[in-house]
Design an enzyme around this catalytic site. Structure first.
Site, PDB file in Angstrom:
ATOM      1  N   ASN A   9       0.947  -1.235  -0.139  1.00 25.23           N
ATOM      2  CA  ASN A   9       0.030  -0.033   0.064  1.00 25.23           C
ATOM      3  C   ASN A   9       0.874   1.125   0.012  1.00 25.23           C
ATOM      4  O   ASN A   9       1.450   1.521   0.911  1.00 25.23           O
ATOM      5  CB  ASN A   9      -0.931   0.096   1.234  1.00 25.23           C
ATOM      6  CG  ASN A   9      -1.643   1.277   1.290  1.00 25.23           C
ATOM      7  OD1 ASN A   9      -1.628   2.089   0.364  1.00 25.23           O
ATOM      8  ND2 ASN A   9      -2.098   1.478   2.669  1.00 25.23           N
ATOM      9  N   LYS A  11       0.100   4.194  -0.174  1.00 24.88           N
ATOM     10  CA  LYS A  11      -0.543   5.393   0.307  1.00 24.88           C
ATOM     11  C   LYS A  11      -0.628   6.485  -0.644  1.00 24.88           C
ATOM     12  O   LYS A  11      -0.396   6.691  -1.746  1.00 24.88           O
ATOM     13  CB  LYS A  11      -0.082   5.615   1.792  1.00 24.88           C
ATOM     14  CG  LYS A  11      -0.170   4.306   2.700  1.00 24.88           C
ATOM     15  CD  LYS A  11      -0.025   4.753   4.111  1.00 24.88           C
ATOM     16  CE  LYS A  11       0.501   3.176   4.854  1.00 24.88           C
ATOM     17  NZ  LYS A  11       0.405   3.411   6.438  1.00 24.88           N
ATOM     18  N   HIS A  94      -9.661   0.805   4.960  1.00 21.37           N
ATOM     19  CA  HIS A  94      -8.125   0.957   5.730  1.00 21.37           C
ATOM     20  C   HIS A  94      -8.432   1.993   6.761  1.00 21.37           C
ATOM     21  O   HIS A  94      -9.163   2.973   6.617  1.00 21.37           O
ATOM     22  CB  HIS A  94      -7.280   1.880   4.606  1.00 21.37           C
ATOM     23  CG  HIS A  94      -5.855   1.661   5.207  1.00 21.37           C
ATOM     24  ND1 HIS A  94      -5.415   2.665   6.231  1.00 21.37           N
ATOM     25  CD2 HIS A  94      -4.842   0.826   4.957  1.00 21.37           C
ATOM     26  CE1 HIS A  94      -4.108   2.346   6.519  1.00 21.37           C
ATOM     27  NE2 HIS A  94      -3.767   1.200   5.817  1.00 21.37           N
ATOM     28  N   GLU A  96      -6.844   4.164   7.919  1.00 19.81           N
ATOM     29  CA  GLU A  96      -6.685   5.885   7.903  1.00 19.81           C
ATOM     30  C   GLU A  96      -7.684   6.464   7.089  1.00 19.81           C
ATOM     31  O   GLU A  96      -8.156   7.586   7.246  1.00 19.81           O
ATOM     32  CB  GLU A  96      -5.363   5.845   6.879  1.00 19.81           C
ATOM     33  CG  GLU A  96      -3.957   5.557   7.643  1.00 19.81           C
ATOM     34  CD  GLU A  96      -2.860   5.375   7.016  1.00 19.81           C
ATOM     35  OE1 GLU A  96      -2.909   5.496   5.632  1.00 19.81           O
ATOM     36  OE2 GLU A  96      -2.115   4.776   7.515  1.00 19.81           O
ATOM     37  N   GLU A 164      -5.490  -5.306  10.566  1.00 21.46           N
ATOM     38  CA  GLU A 164      -4.227  -4.378  10.933  1.00 21.46           C
ATOM     39  C   GLU A 164      -4.723  -3.432  12.095  1.00 21.46           C
ATOM     40  O   GLU A 164      -5.612  -2.792  12.148  1.00 21.46           O
ATOM     41  CB  GLU A 164      -4.597  -3.124   9.753  1.00 21.46           C
ATOM     42  CG  GLU A 164      -4.290  -3.878   8.241  1.00 21.46           C
ATOM     43  CD  GLU A 164      -3.568  -2.896   7.483  1.00 21.46           C
ATOM     44  OE1 GLU A 164      -2.333  -3.263   7.078  1.00 21.46           O
ATOM     45  OE2 GLU A 164      -4.214  -1.745   7.207  1.00 21.46           O
ATOM     46  N   GLY A 170       2.037   1.997  10.746  1.00 21.81           N
ATOM     47  CA  GLY A 170       3.125   3.163  10.526  1.00 21.81           C
ATOM     48  C   GLY A 170       3.801   3.408  11.739  1.00 21.81           C
ATOM     49  O   GLY A 170       4.339   4.759  11.855  1.00 21.81           O
ATOM     50  N   SER A 210       3.495  -2.222  10.444  1.00 24.82           N
ATOM     51  CA  SER A 210       4.865  -2.413  10.585  1.00 24.82           C
ATOM     52  C   SER A 210       5.756  -3.387  10.087  1.00 24.82           C
ATOM     53  O   SER A 210       6.367  -3.972  10.701  1.00 24.82           O
ATOM     54  CB  SER A 210       5.070  -1.828  12.001  1.00 24.82           C
ATOM     55  OG  SER A 210       4.654  -0.521  12.140  1.00 24.82           O
TER      56      SER A 210
END
Ligand code: PEP
Length: 254
Positions: A9, A11, A94, A96, A164, A170, A210
């Site tokens: 991904n 991003k 996701h 985010e 996730e 991240g 991560s």
């Protein structure tokens, strides 16, 4: 036997030129690695040019999002129809997007069928926050996120789940292999409960958070984990290639 998947991904990273350079730098090595589904998910603006470079290779492509309507007055959005024939996969839900763009379970529940109807395989993300984790609410959260976005038809069309944990995305703080394995095992049980053991055993469930070339072995050695959704490390050709290679080695030895 499930085929493992490593999806990168990207991003909101890479300009149009950088995306082309990045995919060119990883493609020759990635293309040679057997036994793993390899997917890159560049920003929308680069999908068409990256697709051209991937043509004829064993590397597939995903989008990072879509809107659920087919067309219309939805300024700035990208419809499933626009992605059909361009992307094989699309990341949906996701964290985010949930966190920064107000994506609710209700919205995600519309995006998953929209993708399936457009013949794009969803990679549906689920996962708990740090507070939910520390309060022992992980299972409850997952059950809620799964409530309707886990129709049998979606799994039959190959829907991939990415577990996730938000606290691991991240942050450089990956879940341990054992932790991720336990939660992914729970997700598989949820799927079995809803749709039976055949569907659960064939469903691919990835870990994300991560993942690097240094911890992929520990993750991939876990029996419940079928691959990884990789953010930061997918922007470095060497790291991404190494993650895919290690996955192939572990899987072929299993
Ligand atoms: C992600 O973007 O889904 C992700 C897991 O990011 P990172 O690997 O950087 O934690």
């Amino acid at each position: 036997m499930r085929v493992p998947m490593i999806a990168g991904n990207w991003k909101m990273n890479t300009t149009a030129d950088e995306a082309v350079t990045l995919v060119r730098s990883m493609l020759p090595e990635l293309d040679k690695i057997p036994g793993v589904d390899k997917v890159v998910c560049p920003p929308f603006i680069s999908l068409v040019s990256v697709k051209e470079i991937l043509r004829g290779s064993s590397v597939q492509m995903g989008a990072q999002n879509l809107y659920y309507e087919e067309k219309g007055a939805y300024t700035g959005e990208i419809s499933p129809l626009m992605l059909t024939g361009v992307c094989d996969y699309v990341i949906i839900g996701h964290s985010e997007r949930r966190q920064y763009f107000g994506e609710t379970i209700g919205i995600i529940d519309k995006k998953v069928p929209a993708a399936v109807n457009a013949k794009i395989t969803p990679i549906m993300c689920v996962g708990e926050t740090l507070e939910e984790n520390e309060a022992g609410k992980t299972k409850e959260v997952l059950m809620r996120q799964f409530a309707s976005a886990s129709d049998r038809v979606y799994f039959l069309s190959g829907m991939v789940i990415a577990y996730e944990p938000i606290w691991a995305i991240g942050t450089g703080r990956s879940a341990s292999g054992a932790q991720a394995n336990e939660t992914i095992g729970y997700i598989r049980k949820l799927i079995a409960h809803q749709h039976g053991s055949d569907i659960a055993e064939s469903a691919r469930i990835l870990y994300g958070g991560s993942v690097t070339a240094d911890n992929i072995t520990e993750i991939m050695e876990q029996p419940e984990i079928d691959g990884a959704l990789v953010g930061g490390a997918s922007l470095k050709a060497d790291a991404f290639i190494s993650i895919v290679k290690q996955t192939a080695e572990i899987w072929s030895a299993a």
